[in-house]
Design a protein around this motif. Structure first.
Motif, PDB file in Angstrom:
ATOM      1  N   LEU B  18       2.816 -36.953   0.267  1.00 23.86           N
ATOM      2  CA  LEU B  18       2.171 -36.165   1.304  1.00 23.86           C
ATOM      3  C   LEU B  18       0.745 -36.660   1.448  1.00 23.86           C
ATOM      4  O   LEU B  18       0.219 -37.324   0.582  1.00 23.86           O
ATOM      5  CB  LEU B  18       2.189 -34.695   0.911  1.00 23.86           C
ATOM      6  CG  LEU B  18       3.587 -34.071   0.764  1.00 23.86           C
ATOM      7  CD1 LEU B  18       3.469 -32.712   0.141  1.00 23.86           C
ATOM      8  CD2 LEU B  18       4.264 -33.982   2.115  1.00 23.86           C
ATOM      9  N   ALA B  19       0.115 -36.290   2.534  1.00 23.80           N
ATOM     10  CA  ALA B  19      -1.258 -36.734   2.728  1.00 23.80           C
ATOM     11  C   ALA B  19      -2.000 -35.698   3.560  1.00 23.80           C
ATOM     12  O   ALA B  19      -1.462 -34.651   3.890  1.00 23.80           O
ATOM     13  CB  ALA B  19      -1.288 -38.097   3.408  1.00 23.80           C
ATOM     14  N   HIS B  20      -3.236 -36.016   3.866  1.00 24.22           N
ATOM     15  CA  HIS B  20      -4.026 -35.115   4.697  1.00 24.22           C
ATOM     16  C   HIS B  20      -3.378 -34.947   6.068  1.00 24.22           C
ATOM     17  O   HIS B  20      -2.781 -35.889   6.593  1.00 24.22           O
ATOM     18  CB  HIS B  20      -5.417 -35.687   4.896  1.00 24.22           C
ATOM     19  CG  HIS B  20      -6.204 -35.796   3.633  1.00 24.22           C
ATOM     20  ND1 HIS B  20      -6.043 -36.827   2.754  1.00 24.22           N
ATOM     21  CD2 HIS B  20      -7.144 -34.990   3.105  1.00 24.22           C
ATOM     22  CE1 HIS B  20      -6.867 -36.655   1.731  1.00 24.22           C
ATOM     23  NE2 HIS B  20      -7.542 -35.557   1.912  1.00 24.22           N
ATOM     24  N   MET B  22      -3.792 -35.112   9.638  1.00 25.03           N
ATOM     25  CA  MET B  22      -4.720 -35.693  10.610  1.00 25.03           C
ATOM     26  C   MET B  22      -4.273 -35.360  12.023  1.00 25.03           C
ATOM     27  O   MET B  22      -3.071 -35.248  12.279  1.00 25.03           O
ATOM     28  CB  MET B  22      -4.766 -37.216  10.448  1.00 25.03           C
ATOM     29  CG  MET B  22      -4.937 -37.678   9.034  1.00 25.03           C
ATOM     30  SD  MET B  22      -6.430 -37.012   8.291  1.00 25.03           S
ATOM     31  CE  MET B  22      -6.204 -37.570   6.617  1.00 25.03           C
ATOM     32  N   LEU B  23      -5.234 -35.258  12.905  1.00 21.83           N
ATOM     33  CA  LEU B  23      -4.895 -35.014  14.303  1.00 21.83           C
ATOM     34  C   LEU B  23      -4.200 -36.243  14.875  1.00 21.83           C
ATOM     35  O   LEU B  23      -4.786 -37.330  14.922  1.00 21.83           O
ATOM     36  CB  LEU B  23      -6.161 -34.690  15.101  1.00 21.83           C
ATOM     37  CG  LEU B  23      -5.938 -34.395  16.576  1.00 21.83           C
ATOM     38  CD1 LEU B  23      -5.051 -33.163  16.769  1.00 21.83           C
ATOM     39  CD2 LEU B  23      -7.275 -34.205  17.293  1.00 21.83           C
ATOM     40  N   GLU B  47       0.968 -34.145   9.303  1.00 23.95           N
ATOM     41  CA  GLU B  47       1.635 -33.489   8.185  1.00 23.95           C
ATOM     42  C   GLU B  47       1.934 -32.037   8.549  1.00 23.95           C
ATOM     43  O   GLU B  47       1.304 -31.466   9.449  1.00 23.95           O
ATOM     44  CB  GLU B  47       0.749 -33.511   6.927  1.00 23.95           C
ATOM     45  CG  GLU B  47       0.351 -34.894   6.456  1.00 23.95           C
ATOM     46  CD  GLU B  47       1.515 -35.690   5.916  1.00 23.95           C
ATOM     47  OE1 GLU B  47       2.525 -35.069   5.506  1.00 23.95           O
ATOM     48  OE2 GLU B  47       1.432 -36.929   5.904  1.00 23.95           O
ATOM     49  N   TRP B  94     -10.933 -27.193  15.355  1.00 20.86           N
ATOM     50  CA  TRP B  94      -9.733 -26.927  14.558  1.00 20.86           C
ATOM     51  C   TRP B  94     -10.008 -27.099  13.069  1.00 20.86           C
ATOM     52  O   TRP B  94     -10.836 -27.920  12.658  1.00 20.86           O
ATOM     53  CB  TRP B  94      -8.559 -27.811  14.992  1.00 20.86           C
ATOM     54  CG  TRP B  94      -8.808 -29.292  14.954  1.00 20.86           C
ATOM     55  CD1 TRP B  94      -9.227 -30.082  15.985  1.00 20.86           C
ATOM     56  CD2 TRP B  94      -8.642 -30.163  13.822  1.00 20.86           C
ATOM     57  NE1 TRP B  94      -9.344 -31.376  15.564  1.00 20.86           N
ATOM     58  CE2 TRP B  94      -8.984 -31.468  14.248  1.00 20.86           C
ATOM     59  CE3 TRP B  94      -8.241 -29.977  12.511  1.00 20.86           C
ATOM     60  CZ2 TRP B  94      -8.932 -32.564  13.399  1.00 20.86           C
ATOM     61  CZ3 TRP B  94      -8.188 -31.078  11.655  1.00 20.86           C
ATOM     62  CH2 TRP B  94      -8.530 -32.347  12.115  1.00 20.86           C
ATOM     63  N   LEU B  97      -5.003 -26.637   6.916  1.00 22.40           N
ATOM     64  CA  LEU B  97      -4.680 -26.915   5.515  1.00 22.40           C
ATOM     65  C   LEU B  97      -3.268 -27.485   5.496  1.00 22.40           C
ATOM     66  O   LEU B  97      -2.324 -26.836   5.961  1.00 22.40           O
ATOM     67  CB  LEU B  97      -4.743 -25.633   4.680  1.00 22.40           C
ATOM     68  CG  LEU B  97      -4.448 -25.791   3.190  1.00 22.40           C
ATOM     69  CD1 LEU B  97      -5.586 -26.521   2.490  1.00 22.40           C
ATOM     70  CD2 LEU B  97      -4.221 -24.424   2.539  1.00 22.40           C
ATOM     71  N   ASP B 100       0.068 -29.887   1.215  1.00 24.37           N
ATOM     72  CA  ASP B 100      -0.325 -30.390  -0.112  1.00 24.37           C
ATOM     73  C   ASP B 100      -1.750 -29.969  -0.461  1.00 24.37           C
ATOM     74  O   ASP B 100      -2.374 -30.551  -1.348  1.00 24.37           O
ATOM     75  CB  ASP B 100      -0.162 -31.903  -0.202  1.00 24.37           C
ATOM     76  CG  ASP B 100      -1.147 -32.643   0.666  1.00 24.37           C
ATOM     77  OD1 ASP B 100      -1.736 -32.001   1.562  1.00 24.37           O
ATOM     78  OD2 ASP B 100      -1.335 -33.850   0.463  1.00 24.37           O
ATOM     79  N   THR B 101      -2.258 -28.956   0.266  1.00 22.71           N
ATOM     80  CA  THR B 101      -3.543 -28.293   0.011  1.00 22.71           C
ATOM     81  C   THR B 101      -4.776 -29.117   0.369  1.00 22.71           C
ATOM     82  O   THR B 101      -5.872 -28.834  -0.098  1.00 22.71           O
ATOM     83  CB  THR B 101      -3.685 -27.812  -1.445  1.00 22.71           C
ATOM     84  OG1 THR B 101      -3.878 -28.956  -2.302  1.00 22.71           O
ATOM     85  CG2 THR B 101      -2.458 -27.031  -1.892  1.00 22.71           C
ATOM     86  N   HIS B 102      -4.642 -30.128   1.192  1.00 22.81           N
ATOM     87  CA  HIS B 102      -5.827 -30.835   1.666  1.00 22.81           C
ATOM     88  C   HIS B 102      -6.346 -30.171   2.933  1.00 22.81           C
ATOM     89  O   HIS B 102      -5.584 -29.950   3.877  1.00 22.81           O
ATOM     90  CB  HIS B 102      -5.515 -32.300   1.968  1.00 22.81           C
ATOM     91  CG  HIS B 102      -5.356 -33.143   0.750  1.00 22.81           C
ATOM     92  ND1 HIS B 102      -4.133 -33.604   0.334  1.00 22.81           N
ATOM     93  CD2 HIS B 102      -6.252 -33.603  -0.144  1.00 22.81           C
ATOM     94  CE1 HIS B 102      -4.291 -34.327  -0.768  1.00 22.81           C
ATOM     95  NE2 HIS B 102      -5.564 -34.329  -1.075  1.00 22.81           N
ATOM     96  N   ARG B 103      -7.628 -29.899   2.959  1.00 24.83           N
ATOM     97  CA  ARG B 103      -8.247 -29.328   4.148  1.00 24.83           C
ATOM     98  C   ARG B 103      -8.741 -30.442   5.058  1.00 24.83           C
ATOM     99  O   ARG B 103      -9.276 -31.451   4.579  1.00 24.83           O
ATOM    100  CB  ARG B 103      -9.453 -28.465   3.765  1.00 24.83           C
ATOM    101  CG  ARG B 103      -9.078 -27.164   3.105  1.00 24.83           C
ATOM    102  CD  ARG B 103     -10.314 -26.341   2.864  1.00 24.83           C
ATOM    103  NE  ARG B 103     -11.273 -27.053   2.030  1.00 24.83           N
ATOM    104  CZ  ARG B 103     -12.049 -26.449   1.125  1.00 24.83           C
ATOM    105  NH1 ARG B 103     -11.980 -25.156   0.974  1.00 24.83           N
ATOM    106  NH2 ARG B 103     -12.896 -27.149   0.404  1.00 24.83           N
ATOM    107  N   THR B 104      -8.583 -30.246   6.356  1.00 24.76           N
ATOM    108  CA  THR B 104      -9.211 -31.137   7.321  1.00 24.76           C
ATOM    109  C   THR B 104      -9.754 -30.303   8.458  1.00 24.76           C
ATOM    110  O   THR B 104      -9.338 -29.167   8.676  1.00 24.76           O
ATOM    111  CB  THR B 104      -8.227 -32.189   7.863  1.00 24.76           C
ATOM    112  OG1 THR B 104      -7.049 -31.538   8.323  1.00 24.76           O
ATOM    113  CG2 THR B 104      -7.863 -33.200   6.810  1.00 24.76           C
ATOM    114  N   GLN B 105     -10.689 -30.878   9.197  1.00 21.24           N
ATOM    115  CA  GLN B 105     -11.281 -30.172  10.316  1.00 21.24           C
ATOM    116  C   GLN B 105     -11.740 -31.170  11.355  1.00 21.24           C
ATOM    117  O   GLN B 105     -11.835 -32.381  11.075  1.00 21.24           O
ATOM    118  CB  GLN B 105     -12.468 -29.342   9.860  1.00 21.24           C
ATOM    119  CG  GLN B 105     -13.633 -30.202   9.384  1.00 21.24           C
ATOM    120  CD  GLN B 105     -14.825 -29.373   8.943  1.00 21.24           C
ATOM    121  OE1 GLN B 105     -14.788 -28.746   7.892  1.00 21.24           O
ATOM    122  NE2 GLN B 105     -15.875 -29.393   9.741  1.00 21.24           N
ATOM    123  N   GLY B 106     -12.013 -30.676  12.550  1.00 20.36           N
ATOM    124  CA  GLY B 106     -12.506 -31.563  13.582  1.00 20.36           C
ATOM    125  C   GLY B 106     -12.787 -30.796  14.842  1.00 20.36           C
ATOM    126  O   GLY B 106     -12.510 -29.593  14.952  1.00 20.36           O
TER     127      GLY B 106
END
Lengths: 330, 114
Positions: B18-20, B22-23, B47, B94, B97, B100-106
């Protein structure tokens, strides 16, 4: 040419090319991801493996000799803001290089780096870290220029993305810069050796060296996900054109080393995948003392926090939710 | 042979874990101009997302929230309805999460109107 100046030149080449090759990482600050750079360290702390980093170049010796380095670096977060890394390189020096002018092979000294993220400003995509890099003397092969003494390099790292520029300058928002400034302090101030040609005892003063560099990068992933989606093929949306500079300037105890700045300017590209990054750059010496001709460096970089998110890829202590790379879409 | 091994290793990486999140793409597209006002924002990620910790907010140039209610998440896709939009520039913010519990934002903007 006696062996002594060759050894000095090899040491200088090792400082110029190897010391900075093994320390790389990536860092997330707000919407910005600072990718792993190839010849300088990035400003953050992460769980990553750079394996391998391969470089080819012609040294600044007289005569110049070809050298190939294969290096690795493993970086591990202890806490969210504090990490440690280990790395080394295996060097091959082609004839007429090496102590007997027949070439040489061997490992460079083992390196350890400790780094702490001091400050992070997500809104302005700014990050500042401090650390110390230690080259463990005597752990590498002298034939390829490894030192017999430790070298300690306290270093300041920073990164700044330009995502906070006004929308009228939207085309410039994917730009970012990173930099590092370190001060390499040898564990001993001088070393002596018997010149095999004359039998005299030669003393080499080990200079304290300003280790500095930076990068200018343009993130196509950032352009696509934050500024404008141009509908480009996925391959181009994952590229980061970059120019790195990796430089060293002896600043004290320079009686035998001189004070000439050496290093390379490295234009190239990074390709950022979901769990890995591939980078390739040219290595252009800044002067004759830094090398002859254009070399090359390439790296496969693995994001361990993505590959092993619940084990190897998270900090040993503290927050288990990892901040992500927010701007890398397909 | 070495080249083959390395190539095979790299090729296997994206599916190895799994990975982050991403948009991947957005509707309306990032930085686009729309002649007619969209009724919703739809974001697609690379994801699966955790619904409880994923959100979209859309704001006007004046800072007013023009998204309506909580975003709905279905696997890799997240959408939020919009109020009736007039001409202007709107900012989509946006935060997600991944499973796999990675947070991303943008964030990004789009325009409505000529």
């Amino acid at each position: 040419m006696s062996a002594f100046p060759l050894r000095v030149a090899l040491c200088a080449a090792a400082v110029a090319f190897v010391c900075c090759d093994t320390a790389n990482a990536h860092e997330i600050v707000g919407n910005r991801s600072f990718p792993a750079t190839l010849t300088i360290d990035d400003p953050g702390v992460a769980d990553e493996l750079a394996l391998p980093t391969v470089s080819w170049y012609k040294t600044g010796d007289d005569p110049s000799v070809r050298q190939r380095d294969i290096s690795f670096e493993f970086a591990k977060r202890i806490t969210e803001d504090f990490g440690v890394s280990f790395g080394s390189a295996y060097s091959r020096i082609y004839a007429p290089g090496g102590p007997n002018m027949n070439g040489a092979n061997g490992f460079q000294d083992l390196e350890t780096a400790l780094k702490y993220r001091l400050y992070k400003n997500p809104e302005h995509e700014f990050v500042l870290s401090v650390g110390v890099e230690i080259e463990w003397g005597g752990t590498g092969a002298r034939d390829v220029g490894s030192e017999a003494f430790n070298v300690y390099t306290p270093t300041l790292y920073f990164g700044k993305g330009f995502g906070d520029l006004p929308s009228s300058l939207g085309w410039a928002r994917p730009f970012a810069i990173t930099g590092q400034v370190g001060y390499a302090i040898p564990g001993v101030s001088s070393t002596s050796a018997i010149d095999p040609d004359t039998g005299d005892i030669d003393t080499e003063y080990n200079p304290r060296v300003l280790v500095w560099g930076g990068s200018l990068q343009y993130s196509m992933p950032y352009l696509k996900s934050s500024v404008v989606d141009l509908g480009l093929p996925d391959f181009f949306n994952r590229l980061i054109p970059i120019v790195e500079a990796s430089l060293q300037t002896p600043v004290s105890n320079t009686a035998t080393s001189g004070t000439v700045t050496t290093g390379t300017i490295n234009p190239g590209f990074l390709y950022v995948g979901q769990t890995y990054q591939i980078g390739i750059e040219a290595m252009i010496p800044v002067n004759r003392q830094s090398g002859t001709g254009v070399g090359a460096i390439a790296q496969l970089h693995l994001f361990l926090d993505d590959i092993f998110p619940n084990s190897l890829g998270k900090p040993l202590f503290g927050n288990s939710i990892a901040a992500g790379r927010p701007k890398f879409g397909n | 042979m070495k080249t083959f091994i390395v190539a095979a290793f790299v090729a296997a990486l994206p599916s190895a874990a799994l990975a982050h999140a991403m948009l991947d793409h957005a509707m309306p597209p990032v930085g686009s101009s729309q002649n007619t006002a969209p009724r919703e924002v739809v974001l697609s990620f690379t994801e699966d997302l955790e619904p409880a910790f994923s959100s979209i907010e859309v704001r006007s140039e004046a800072g007013a929230v023009v998204s309506s209610g909580k975003a709905k998440v279905q696997h890799t896709q997240m959408r939020v309805p919009l109020k009736a939009l007039g001409a202007g520039t709107y900012k989509v913010i946006w935060r997600v999460l991944s499973v796999d519990t990675h947070r991303t934002q943008g964030d990004f903007t789009f325009k409505v109107g000529p």
